[in-house]
Scaffold this motif. Structure first.
Motif, PDB file in Angstrom:
ATOM      1  N   ALA A   1     -27.970  44.152 -58.219  1.00  0.00           N
ATOM      2  CA  ALA A   1     -27.673  45.064 -59.613  1.00  0.00           C
ATOM      3  C   ALA A   1     -26.415  45.781 -59.370  1.00  0.00           C
ATOM      4  O   ALA A   1     -26.345  46.655 -57.929  1.00  0.00           O
TER       5      ALA A   1
ATOM      6  N   ALA B   1     -34.246  42.188 -58.621  1.00  0.00           N
ATOM      7  CA  ALA B   1     -32.902  42.595 -58.596  1.00  0.00           C
ATOM      8  C   ALA B   1     -32.812  43.603 -57.680  1.00  0.00           C
ATOM      9  O   ALA B   1     -33.625  44.643 -57.574  1.00  0.00           O
TER      10      ALA B   1
ATOM     11  N   PHE C   1     -25.540  43.137 -63.559  1.00  0.00           N
ATOM     12  CA  PHE C   1     -25.488  42.626 -62.175  1.00  0.00           C
ATOM     13  C   PHE C   1     -24.154  42.468 -61.802  1.00  0.00           C
ATOM     14  O   PHE C   1     -23.240  42.326 -62.485  1.00  0.00           O
TER      15      PHE C   1
END
Lengths: 118, 490
Positions: B120, B75, B42
């Motif tokens: 992400a 994500a 991330f």
């Protein structure tokens, strides 16, 4: 796909059935292209762009051009009939949100870098 | 309940019944994501934002709303705009950019009850999947942290989230999924809105969906597909009910007919690992209910060439607005022109600067017709060839990438033209056809991918094939940071 080219300013390669062709791609052309893209490259990066460009242009030359004469160039892969929308009037985004990332402001002015042209 | 391991479709059913189950999620994720920090999956992760999203979903559930993706964790590739959250495109250029809007696909997932866990890591502006151009360091592969992960596929593979969104311009989302061992779907061009997606090659780039199982992928597609008046390239085609389409029988149509790219194993960069895994799967496909025939597609091998030229020219034009005046990062210069150049020189990665330079070169008068227009003609021929093949067959089959995830410490070949990872994937972007990668394991236990391409608008055929394969190949995943824990948990 045959004919991967060695690195070099001047490159020889064999196009299918058309004999030997000389492709010239000079360092000056790379510098000019970088200028068009508004980026400065290091000497190593310039050499790498030159090498990679020669490779791919040679591979493209190996694709017979005559076979593409009757084929139209396409900007999009798939044209779906009726898929493009009509122009529509929509409410604008809030001004503050749009200008959130803009240059700093001072009352009625934007702060932009000073321009000193020679 | 173990959030990370629970498929989105099962999670939604449980949360719908007991909304209080959501209460534990923000805390669980704070722990999980901090444990996996070593993988650099991330770029941004904000527990407070997760807490607020979960509270909103819970209120909607308690008010009696039915949410097919209730509690599903997502994500987002950091080139999907999120209002109020920094969207960096993994670039120094946008390291402080807060967009004024949220991408339509993200809104669509939220409406169905999804929770955005974080933004992400990815390649800068989504260009490629080698892992060497992110301003925040390369995302590492959960199967082997010495290898690249490409993009948000790693978050799904590491069981940090159920779903991931990433862009797919020449196959990047599918390549990342192949490297990380999850499914990825690039729908037909225009099927999912591109509004709010920061792209480098508009005629090629689309949102791609990634998941750990086919049913979750179906739900994500149902949530995100559909016409969007805010995207001029959005399709007006009716969106079929994918869930029923995927599960309905063939009704006298017989097995799915699959055209195997005849010379798939003649690619010079094909690794033995991929060859063996793909060949073993080919032998099993008839048992899964797929009828395979080898078919010659002579122009297919030209697709990564054409895509490289077209995407470079589009990137040269499309990224021109990052000049230090309108967006985030700015370097100083004595004149306006020099400020532009200084900003772009220090704001973009070396790889992107070289790619833009190649795009500028091919856009010049000397090379435009011989190479750019020629590539556009090649694009037409490749699309026609695939469409013609798909008149007779339901699907085209190839490996997804010729190799397993590249090692991060590999000598710094920052980029390559054409990118060898695009060899099998770029054709679907050039033609606008939908494509899906299904995860396989190589003999040594590394993920590789098998790719299907379908007719325009027929994502259901891809999902149906994936469901058939999934029944024969139960999917397994590593644990985050498995190497540190002494095993991959398989």
């Amino acid at each position: 796909m045959e004919g991967l080219c060695p690195a070099g300013v001047e490159n020889l390669y064999n196009t299918r059935g058309k004999g030997w062709v000389v492709l010239k791609l000079t360092a000056e052309e790379i510098v000019k292209a970088a200028g068009e893209g508004r980026v400065n490259l290091t000497a190593a990066e310039e050499a790498e762009v030159q090498h990679q460009s020669l490779n791919i242009l040679a591979l493209l030359d190996a694709v017979p051009g005559e076979s593409l004469n009757e084929i139209p160039a396409a900007c999009y892969g798939h044209k779906q009939p009726g898929s493009t929308r009509q122009d529509t009037r929509e409410p604008s985004l809030p001004l503050a949100a749009v200008l959130h990332n803009a240059a700093d402001t001072d009352d009625y002015c934007f702060h932009v870098p000073r321009i000193v042209e020679s | 309940m173990n959030y990370p391991d629970t498929p989105a479709h099962q999670l939604a059913a449980r949360v719908q019944e007991k909304p209080d189950l959501l209460d534990q999620m923000p805390g669980d994720y704070a722990v999980l994501c901090s444990k996996s920090q070593n993988l650099q999956i991330f770029i941004s992760f904000e527990p407070q934002a997760i807490f607020q999203e979960v509270s909103t979903i819970k209120q909607r559930l308690l008010a009696g709303k039915s949410l097919p993706l209730a509690g599903a964790t997502v994500a987002l590739g950091d080139n999907f705009c999120t209002a109020g959250l920094v969207t960096t495109c993994a670039s120094r250029m946008l390291s402080s950019y807060e967009p004024p809007l949220t991408a339509r696909a993200v809104d669509a997932l939220r409406v169905q009850g999804s929770v955005i866990i974080g933004k992400a890591n990815m390649e800068e502006f989504g260009l490629g999947s080698t892992g060497n151009s992110s301003h925040y360091g390369a995302a590492k592969n959960p199967w082997d942290p010495d290898r690249t992960a490409g993009c948000g596929a790693a978050a799904a593979a590491a069981t940090l989230v159920s779903l991931a969104l990433g862009t797919d311009s020449c196959g990047e989302a599918r390549q990342a999924a192949s490297y990380c061992g999850v499914l990825a779907l690039k729908p037909s061009y225009g099927r999912i809105s591109r509004r709010g997606v920061i792209e480098y090659a508009p005629s090629l780039t689309q949102p791609g969906l990634m998941a750990r199982n086919t049913r979750d992928l179906v739900l994500a597609l149902e949530a995100t597909a559909g016409e969007d008046p805010g995207d001029p390239t959005s399709l007006k085609l009716l969106v079929p009910g994918y869930f029923s389409r995927v599960h309905e029988g063939r009704k006298g149509k017989g097995p799915l007919k699959v055209a195997l790219l005849e010379d798939w194993d003649a690619v010079p960069t094909l690794e033995t690992e991929v060859r063996e895994a793909f060949q073993a799967q080919l032998d099993d496909l008839p048992k899964a209910g797929l009828e395979v025939e080898a078919v010659s597609l002579p122009s297919f091998q030209e697709s990564s060439l054409a895509a490289a030229v077209i995407s470079a020219v589009e990137a040269f034009s499309n990224l021109a607005n990052y000049d230090g005046v309108r967006f985030g990062y700015r370097a100083e210069g004595p004149s306006l022109q020099e400020m532009y150049t200084a900003t772009r020189t220090s704001g973009f990665s070396s790889k992107l600067k070289q790619f833009i330079t190649f795009g500028a070169l091919v856009s010049s008068e000397k090379y435009y017709t011989s190479y750019f227009v020629k590539s556009q003609k090649m694009r037409t021929r490749i699309a026609r060839e695939l469409e013609s093949c798909l008149e007779e067959y339901d699907l085209v089959l190839t490996p997804t990438v010729p190799f397993t995830a590249p090692r991060l410490e590999r000598p710094r070949v920052a980029w390559q033209l054409p990118d060898p990872a695009h060899f099998f994937t770029a054709a679907a972007n050039l033609s606008g056809l939908p494509a899906l990668t299904f995860p396989l394991l190589s003999p040594s236990g590394l993920p590789v991918g098998l790719q299907f391409i379908a007719r325009f608008g027929d994502e259901a055929a891809l999902l149906k094939a994936a469901l058939l394969l999934e029944k024969k190949n139960p999917l397994q995943f590593p644990q985050p940071g498995f190497k540190d824990q002494g095993g991959c948990g398989r």
